[in-house]
Write a protein that holds these residues in place. Structure first.
Motif, mmCIF file in Angstrom:
data_model
loop_
_atom_site.group_PDB
_atom_site.id
_atom_site.type_symbol
_atom_site.label_atom_id
_atom_site.label_comp_id
_atom_site.label_asym_id
_atom_site.label_seq_id
_atom_site.Cartn_x
_atom_site.Cartn_y
_atom_site.Cartn_z
ATOM 1 N N GLY A 1 5.756 -10.756 4.045
ATOM 2 C CA GLY A 1 5.636 -12.119 4.534
ATOM 3 C C GLY A 1 6.986 -12.807 4.572
ATOM 4 O O GLY A 1 8.056 -12.184 4.408
ATOM 5 N N ASP A 2 6.948 -14.109 4.797
ATOM 6 C CA ASP A 2 8.195 -14.875 4.845
ATOM 7 C C ASP A 2 8.938 -14.758 3.527
ATOM 8 O O ASP A 2 8.360 -14.915 2.438
ATOM 9 C CB ASP A 2 7.899 -16.350 5.145
ATOM 10 N N GLY A 3 10.197 -14.435 3.613
ATOM 11 C CA GLY A 3 11.045 -14.340 2.422
ATOM 12 C C GLY A 3 10.954 -13.015 1.732
ATOM 13 O O GLY A 3 11.532 -12.841 0.658
ATOM 14 N N ILE A 4 10.185 -12.035 2.294
ATOM 15 C CA ILE A 4 9.969 -10.740 1.643
ATOM 16 C C ILE A 4 10.368 -9.633 2.609
ATOM 17 O O ILE A 4 10.085 -9.686 3.809
ATOM 18 C CB ILE A 4 8.501 -10.563 1.220
ATOM 19 N N ASP A 5 11.006 -8.609 2.047
ATOM 20 C CA ASP A 5 11.338 -7.408 2.803
ATOM 21 C C ASP A 5 10.600 -6.259 2.125
ATOM 22 O O ASP A 5 10.697 -6.082 0.903
ATOM 23 C CB ASP A 5 12.852 -7.175 2.799
ATOM 24 N N TYR A 6 9.792 -5.484 2.946
ATOM 25 C CA TYR A 6 8.956 -4.441 2.350
ATOM 26 C C TYR A 6 9.126 -3.154 3.124
ATOM 27 O O TYR A 6 9.083 -3.137 4.350
ATOM 28 C CB TYR A 6 7.482 -4.872 2.393
ATOM 29 N N ASP A 7 9.321 -2.019 2.355
ATOM 30 C CA ASP A 7 9.442 -0.691 2.964
ATOM 31 C C ASP A 7 8.162 0.084 2.639
ATOM 32 O O ASP A 7 7.969 0.528 1.503
ATOM 33 C CB ASP A 7 10.671 0.031 2.394
ATOM 34 N N PRO A 8 7.222 0.271 3.623
ATOM 35 C CA PRO A 8 5.964 0.971 3.302
ATOM 36 C C PRO A 8 6.163 2.443 2.981
ATOM 37 O O PRO A 8 5.284 3.057 2.418
ATOM 38 C CB PRO A 8 5.131 0.775 4.588
ATOM 39 N N ALA A 9 7.295 3.026 3.343
ATOM 40 C CA ALA A 9 7.508 4.448 3.040
ATOM 41 C C ALA A 9 7.791 4.659 1.562
ATOM 42 O O ALA A 9 7.385 5.647 0.974
ATOM 43 C CB ALA A 9 8.659 4.994 3.888
ATOM 44 N N THR A 10 8.481 3.699 0.966
ATOM 45 C CA THR A 10 8.846 3.853 -0.443
ATOM 46 C C THR A 10 8.115 2.885 -1.347
ATOM 47 O O THR A 10 8.094 3.047 -2.554
ATOM 48 C CB THR A 10 10.356 3.644 -0.619
ATOM 49 N N GLY A 11 7.524 1.828 -0.742
ATOM 50 C CA GLY A 11 6.855 0.805 -1.536
ATOM 51 C C GLY A 11 7.810 -0.204 -2.130
ATOM 52 O O GLY A 11 7.420 -1.010 -2.968
ATOM 53 N N THR A 12 9.074 -0.210 -1.712
ATOM 54 C CA THR A 12 10.059 -1.136 -2.268
ATOM 55 C C THR A 12 9.858 -2.523 -1.700
ATOM 56 O O THR A 12 9.820 -2.707 -0.477
ATOM 57 C CB THR A 12 11.498 -0.648 -1.954
#
Length: 443
Positions: A76-87
């Motif tokens: 979401g806003d203000g968040i960076d998410y990598d679905p491959a690693t879950g970071t």
């Protein structure tokens, strides 16, 4: 007057700017509160709550794997998410340059934003607000650096709680699936521990014969023993049933014995030789349909023809001996009558009757006398004496034949009248004899 143009600081994404930039009212740059973390329920999970301290998210889940969970999260806003690693990381705050301000850097830890005044006027004062840290003095050599403080684990962990199917440790932030407990009920066996390598295996117990047999009942044509479970066919015991068990244990109906025919019948009852009556050829020139008689079946099953022809004969004689009665003068005067009872002997059909009536009389005829004799209104004879002496016992006779019918089983009284007339010259009669003869035919 010449003065320095005031430094302008505009708010960019994720940053709020207050103040005018004057010495008494410096700009205050504050990072906006981070958007709440968005948690969506994926396959096998249910999410309730809003993520606040008073209304924390409650996640109920089947035992999830990392591969199951990661596709369920989005940044979401203000968040960076990598679905491959879950970071999951905070998205860097974006700072844009406004009037008389220069912004350098990318906002990362290694390359922070640097906001510098374009020069002139009072020095710009940058003050850190909630969630931000300001470093530097605002000079060209030491620019202000405004960084949003990343949230700490201690800030986030109190916002989460464990719902049904999940375990959560707020001290460490560890979220785990609550192990599913499977308990065996009636007629069920459970093995395994529910682990990935030893899953629960639920198996229904096989029913016993004693459980099943009371559920069965015998219908028509079936013989069933609930004590042994034996099911068999049940032939009827009614008289005439030829169903039986064959040598192989199957049901069979024995082949019918060939029919034996007696007098008057031919054929064996098959399609090629059906049973039929033995009849002769119609030998008459008239039409058989219009003129032939019928054949009937009596109460004992015997064939019968139409009633047999019948014929009978009845007669009666009547003799009257009056004492020389005068012959009446009027013609067709009744002097006597004669009745014959006639019965139809056939209870089925009307009878055709031929009746013959015969009458004779003896007259005494003086000279120049005469007398007539008749049956009913038919004068049959006339005698006269034209001589000079008396004629005694002059005999005359008449016969008449008529026909009539009698209903089936009925009777009639057939009557004739005996008449005399034209008596003259003192003629008398002293004897009247009559016969009635009936021929009865039933054809």
């Amino acid at each position: 007057m010449i003065g320095a143009e005031p430094t302008l600081v505009e708010a960019g994404d994720g940053v709020t700017v207050t103040g005018t930039g004057a010495a008494g009212d410096p700009y205050v740059v504050a990072a906006d509160a981070a958007d709440p973390t968005v948690v969506q329920g994926g396959d096998g999970t249910t999410v309730t709550g809003s993520g606040t301290a008073g209304d924390p998210y409650v996640v109920n889940a089947d035992p999830p794997s990392c591969d199951d969970v990661r596709p369920c999260l989005v940044a979401g806003d203000g968040i960076d998410y990598d679905p491959a690693t879950g970071t999951i990381t905070a998205e860097p705050t974006v700072v844009e340059a406004g009037d008389n301000v220069t912004v350098t850097g990318t906002g990362t830890t290694a390359d922070p934003y640097v906001v510098s005044s374009a020069g002139g006027g009072d020095s710009t004062i940058v003050q850190g607000g909630d969630g931000t840290t300001v470093t530097g003095s605002g000079t060209a050599g030491d620019p202000y650096v405004v960084n949003a403080d990343p949230p700490s684990c201690d800030d986030v962990r109190p916002c989460l709680s464990a719902g049904p199917g999940a375990t959560y440790d707020p001290a460490t932030g560890v979220i785990g699936a609550e192990p599913t407990v499977v308990t065996a009920g009636d007629r069920v066996t459970v093995t395994g521990t529910g682990a990935a390598g030893d899953p629960y295996v639920v198996a229904a117990d096989a029913p016993s014969c004693d459980d099943v047999r009371p559920c069965l009942v015998a219908g028509d044509g079936i013989d069933y023993d609930p004590a042994t479970g034996t099911i068999a066919a049940r032939p009827s015991t009614d008289a005439g049933n030829s169903l039986e068990f064959g040598t192989d244990g199957g049901l069979m109906v024995p082949a019918a014995e060939p029919l034996e025919t007696g007098c008057g019948l031919t054929g064996d009852g098959s399609a090629g030789a059906p049973l039929a009556a033995v009849v002769g050829a119609w030998p008459y020139p008239c039409d058989v349909d219009a003129n032939a008689g019928q054949v009937y079946c009596d109460s004992s099953g015997q064939l019968r023809s139409e009633p047999r022809p019948m014929a009978t004969f009845v007669q009666d004689q009547q003799v009257l001996n009056p004492a020389n009665l005068t012959v009446p003068t009027p013609q067709d005067t009744v002097v006597a009558s004669h009745t014959l009872p006639i019965t139809n002997p056939d209870p089925c059909r009307p009878a055709f009757v031929m009746v013959e009536g015969e009458v004779d009389a003896d007259f005494n005829l003086p000279p120049n006398s005469g007398a007539a004799l008749g049956i009913t209104t038919d004068e049959m004879s006339y005698v006269a004496n034209n001589g000079a002496t008396t004629l005694l016992d002059v005999h005359t006779q008449g016969t008449k034949v008529v026909h009539t019918t009698i209903p089936a089983g009925g009777s009639i009284n057939f009557t004739i009248t005996i008449t005399m007339g034209r008596g003259s010259g003192g003629a008398t009669y002293n004897r009247v004899q009559s016969f009635l003869r009936a021929f009865v035919f039933v054809l």
